[in-house]
Design an enzyme around this catalytic site. Structure first.
Site, PDB file in Angstrom:
ATOM      1  N   SER A 142       0.872  -1.180   0.000  1.00 39.36           N
ATOM      2  CA  SER A 142       0.000   0.000   0.000  1.00 39.36           C
ATOM      3  C   SER A 142       0.905   1.225   0.000  1.00 39.36           C
ATOM      4  O   SER A 142       2.091   1.121   0.339  1.00 39.36           O
ATOM      5  CB  SER A 142      -0.841  -0.011   1.285  1.00 39.36           C
ATOM      6  OG  SER A 142      -1.448   1.239   1.515  1.00 39.36           O
ATOM      7  N   TYR A 155      -1.961  -1.179  10.429  1.00 42.53           N
ATOM      8  CA  TYR A 155      -1.919  -1.323   8.967  1.00 42.53           C
ATOM      9  C   TYR A 155      -0.586  -0.810   8.424  1.00 42.53           C
ATOM     10  O   TYR A 155       0.066  -1.466   7.608  1.00 42.53           O
ATOM     11  CB  TYR A 155      -3.097  -0.529   8.380  1.00 42.53           C
ATOM     12  CG  TYR A 155      -3.343  -0.727   6.906  1.00 42.53           C
ATOM     13  CD1 TYR A 155      -4.102  -1.799   6.438  1.00 42.53           C
ATOM     14  CD2 TYR A 155      -2.860   0.186   5.970  1.00 42.53           C
ATOM     15  CE1 TYR A 155      -4.360  -1.963   5.083  1.00 42.53           C
ATOM     16  CE2 TYR A 155      -3.112   0.034   4.618  1.00 42.53           C
ATOM     17  CZ  TYR A 155      -3.868  -1.045   4.177  1.00 42.53           C
ATOM     18  OH  TYR A 155      -4.109  -1.196   2.831  1.00 42.53           O
TER      19      TYR A 155
HETATM   20  P1  NAD Z   1     -11.458  -6.145   0.003  1.00 42.88           P
HETATM   21  O1  NAD Z   1     -12.028  -5.986   1.381  1.00 42.88           O
HETATM   22  O2  NAD Z   1     -12.321  -5.853  -1.177  1.00 42.88           O
HETATM   23  O3  NAD Z   1     -10.851  -7.613  -0.176  1.00 42.88           O
HETATM   24  C1  NAD Z   1     -10.180  -8.254   0.859  1.00 42.88           C
HETATM   25  C2  NAD Z   1     -10.091  -9.728   0.514  1.00 42.88           C
HETATM   26  O4  NAD Z   1      -9.386 -10.381   1.584  1.00 42.88           O
HETATM   27  C3  NAD Z   1     -11.455 -10.415   0.391  1.00 42.88           C
HETATM   28  O5  NAD Z   1     -11.405 -11.378  -0.636  1.00 42.88           O
HETATM   29  C4  NAD Z   1     -11.623 -11.095   1.759  1.00 42.88           C
HETATM   30  O6  NAD Z   1     -12.476 -12.227   1.714  1.00 42.88           O
HETATM   31  C5  NAD Z   1     -10.167 -11.503   2.005  1.00 42.88           C
HETATM   32  N1  NAD Z   1      -9.898 -11.791   3.414  1.00 42.88           N
HETATM   33  C6  NAD Z   1     -10.175 -11.028   4.492  1.00 42.88           C
HETATM   34  N2  NAD Z   1      -9.799 -11.656   5.611  1.00 42.88           N
HETATM   35  C7  NAD Z   1      -9.283 -12.853   5.238  1.00 42.88           C
HETATM   36  C8  NAD Z   1      -8.728 -13.957   5.932  1.00 42.88           C
HETATM   37  N3  NAD Z   1      -8.619 -13.967   7.260  1.00 42.88           N
HETATM   38  N4  NAD Z   1      -8.297 -15.016   5.213  1.00 42.88           N
HETATM   39  C9  NAD Z   1      -8.397 -15.043   3.857  1.00 42.88           C
HETATM   40  N5  NAD Z   1      -8.902 -14.013   3.154  1.00 42.88           N
HETATM   41  C10 NAD Z   1      -9.340 -12.933   3.845  1.00 42.88           C
HETATM   42  O7  NAD Z   1     -10.145  -5.234   0.013  1.00 42.88           O
HETATM   43  P2  NAD Z   1      -9.228  -4.606  -1.144  1.00 42.88           P
HETATM   44  O8  NAD Z   1      -9.389  -3.133  -1.073  1.00 42.88           O
HETATM   45  O9  NAD Z   1      -9.438  -5.291  -2.424  1.00 42.88           O
HETATM   46  O10 NAD Z   1      -7.796  -4.916  -0.541  1.00 42.88           O
HETATM   47  C11 NAD Z   1      -6.932  -5.895  -1.059  1.00 42.88           C
HETATM   48  C12 NAD Z   1      -5.512  -5.552  -0.635  1.00 42.88           C
HETATM   49  O11 NAD Z   1      -5.146  -4.281  -1.184  1.00 42.88           O
HETATM   50  C13 NAD Z   1      -5.322  -5.445   0.874  1.00 42.88           C
HETATM   51  O12 NAD Z   1      -4.096  -6.030   1.241  1.00 42.88           O
HETATM   52  C14 NAD Z   1      -5.293  -3.955   1.109  1.00 42.88           C
HETATM   53  O13 NAD Z   1      -4.549  -3.623   2.243  1.00 42.88           O
HETATM   54  C15 NAD Z   1      -4.612  -3.479  -0.160  1.00 42.88           C
HETATM   55  N6  NAD Z   1      -4.863  -2.061  -0.470  1.00 42.88           N
HETATM   56  C16 NAD Z   1      -6.121  -1.599  -0.708  1.00 42.88           C
HETATM   57  C17 NAD Z   1      -6.290  -0.251  -1.001  1.00 42.88           C
HETATM   58  C18 NAD Z   1      -7.661   0.350  -1.287  1.00 42.88           C
HETATM   59  O14 NAD Z   1      -7.756   1.581  -1.385  1.00 42.88           O
HETATM   60  N7  NAD Z   1      -8.687  -0.440  -1.472  1.00 42.88           N
HETATM   61  C19 NAD Z   1      -5.185   0.613  -1.039  1.00 42.88           C
HETATM   62  C20 NAD Z   1      -3.927   0.089  -0.787  1.00 42.88           C
HETATM   63  C21 NAD Z   1      -3.765  -1.258  -0.502  1.00 42.88           C
END
Ligand code: NAD
Length: 260
Positions: A142, A155
């Site tokens: 991130s 985080y």
């Molecule tokens: P999201 O909530 O849409 O998806 C999260 C996924 O992780 C889902 O498939 C969920 O089922 C899975 N998950 C959650 N807990 C779990 C567990 N204990 N075991 C297995 N799977 C689990 O989130 P996203 O925004 O798509 O985030 C994905 C990644 O991107 C994360 O690592 C997040 O930190 C990173 N990220 C997101 C953003 C943003 O703005 N959305 C920005 C930077 C980084």
């Protein structure tokens, strides 16, 4: 026809992980999805990937906060399907609170999922990658792996740690066909940030749409959300031969956030 290369994408039942899974499926990899959720939402995600893939799309429901479950699931997977070529460590969660009020159990959960899980998945998949002298490990960090924001101590700590582990893995695999990189997204419109948009909207007394605009205005100079397609395209590029000399990098996709 040769067997397709296998790609495991953790946390791929929604958001960024699902976007990357679809992009890798379109590029000809056989996909193994992972995540939590209702049977219906998981099947919907699986169908979305299956519809663009000529190969059977698998799903493992492993809870990645449980290291024993990871070891078991990955050893079964490798025994059944063969070595994994692409590992995308994407599963993650967020919680916001000042550090002195941060619930200890949620701190531990975030470190377990956003950092420790990637250690366990890498530990399980790397031997097979080294044997076949090819592998791509992509850690979805991130902007918060590069800079901090208030109320996100767990985080930020986990994502900084993930970038450190990315560099260490890259050094240890430098003279092999394996690379390890981190992608560092800025605000990307997924379920993970919807709560933060809602909180912003409530704080400012505006609607959800305007809450999203305000969130972007604070941090992301482009004033646009990153898309899951853009992140999928970068992941696909990192899997190509053209990217064989990119290793240990932390690649921001953040509309200029970390350039400030
Ligand atoms: P999201 O909530 O849409 O998806 C999260 C996924 O992780 C889902 O498939 C969920 O089922 C899975 N998950 C959650 N807990 C779990 C567990 N204990 N075991 C297995 N799977 C689990 O989130 P996203 O925004 O798509 O985030 C994905 C990644 O991107 C994360 O690592 C997040 O930190 C990173 N990220 C997101 C953003 C943003 O703005 N959305 C920005 C930077 C980084």
């Amino acid at each position: 026809m040769t067997d397709p290369r296998l790609a495991v994408i953790t946390g791929s039942t929604s958001g960024i992980g699902l976007g990357i899974a679809k992009a890798l499926a379109l590029d000809g990899y056989q996909i193994i999805l992972n995540g939590l959720g209702s049977a219906d939402s998981i099947e919907q995600a699986r169908q979305a990937v299956q519809s663009v893939s000529p190969y059977e799309t698998y799903f493992i429901g492993t809870d990645l906060t449980d290291p024993n479950a990871i070891d078991l699931a990955f050893s079964e997977l490798i025994e059944t399907l063969g070595p994994i070529s692409i590992l995308v460590n994407n599963a993650g969660m967020q919680f916001t609170a000042p550090i002195h009020k941060f619930p200890v159990d949620i701190w531990n959960q975030i470190i377990d999922l956003n950092l420790n899980a990637s250690f366990h998945t890498i530990r399980s998949t790397l031997p097979g990658m080294l044997t076949q002298d090819f592998g791509r490990i992509i850690n979805i960090a991130s902007v918060h792996g590069l800079v901090a924001s208030v109320n996100k101590a767990a985080y930020v700590a986990a994502k900084h740690g993930l970038i450190g582990m990315t560099k260490a893995t890259a050094l240890e695999t430098a003279q092999t066909g394996v690379t390890c990189n981190a992608i560092c997204p800025g605000w990307t419109r997924t379920p993970l940030i919807e709560e933060q948009i809602l909180a912003k909207a409530q704080l400012m007394g505006v609607d959800f749409q305007e809450g999203g605009r305000q969130l972007l205005a604070d941090k992301q100079p482009s004033q646009e959300f990153v898309t899951t397609d853009q992140l999928g395209a970068l992941a696909c590029f990192l899997c190509t031969d053209a990217a064989a000399q990119i290793s240990g990098a932390s690649l921001p996709v953040d509309g200029g956030w970390t350039a400030q």
